[in-house]
Design a protein around this motif. Sequence first.
Motif, mmCIF file in Angstrom:
data_model
loop_
_atom_site.group_PDB
_atom_site.id
_atom_site.type_symbol
_atom_site.label_atom_id
_atom_site.label_comp_id
_atom_site.label_asym_id
_atom_site.label_seq_id
_atom_site.Cartn_x
_atom_site.Cartn_y
_atom_site.Cartn_z
ATOM 1 N N ALA A 2 -47.622 26.569 37.004
ATOM 2 C CA ALA A 2 -46.218 26.469 37.382
ATOM 3 C C ALA A 2 -45.462 25.567 36.417
ATOM 4 O O ALA A 2 -44.293 25.787 36.150
ATOM 5 N N LYS A 4 -45.855 25.389 33.303
ATOM 6 C CA LYS A 4 -45.572 26.164 32.093
ATOM 7 C C LYS A 4 -44.188 26.820 32.167
ATOM 8 O O LYS A 4 -43.515 26.979 31.172
ATOM 9 N N HIS A 5 -43.788 27.193 33.378
ATOM 10 C CA HIS A 5 -42.523 27.896 33.569
ATOM 11 C C HIS A 5 -41.441 26.989 34.151
ATOM 12 O O HIS A 5 -40.399 27.472 34.559
ATOM 13 N N PRO A 40 -41.204 31.869 37.637
ATOM 14 C CA PRO A 40 -42.547 32.330 37.268
ATOM 15 C C PRO A 40 -42.702 33.852 37.369
ATOM 16 O O PRO A 40 -43.359 34.471 36.532
ATOM 17 N N THR A 41 -42.068 34.458 38.346
ATOM 18 C CA THR A 41 -42.128 35.912 38.490
ATOM 19 C C THR A 41 -41.405 36.599 37.340
ATOM 20 O O THR A 41 -41.893 37.577 36.768
ATOM 21 N N LYS A 43 -40.921 35.396 34.360
ATOM 22 C CA LYS A 43 -41.643 35.154 33.115
ATOM 23 C C LYS A 43 -42.794 36.147 32.933
ATOM 24 O O LYS A 43 -43.208 36.418 31.809
ATOM 25 N N ARG A 44 -43.296 36.719 34.028
ATOM 26 C CA ARG A 44 -44.388 37.682 33.908
ATOM 27 C C ARG A 44 -43.976 38.948 33.167
ATOM 28 O O ARG A 44 -44.810 39.662 32.628
#
Length: 76
Positions: A2, A4-5, A40-41, A43-44
Amino acid sequence: MAEKHALNKEAFLSMAKTFGLDINDPHIEELYTYVQKILPTLKRVEELDLTDMEPVMPLTLSLSPQGRGLRRETSA
């Protein structure tokens, strides 16, 4: 992961101001919390392998200048 984002608040407020949002609005804190949760979603998407995918030409509908309603725009 987490971390990371993570988006720090100063960066968020700077972007919000750049996009024309009132950073003194009481709802800005709620928006910041929401962005923290969905980042985070989002960034995927960067992790998707689209090497073998053909680009899709979107259908764009707009009002015609003559006021005749919707028309389909096509690119040549």
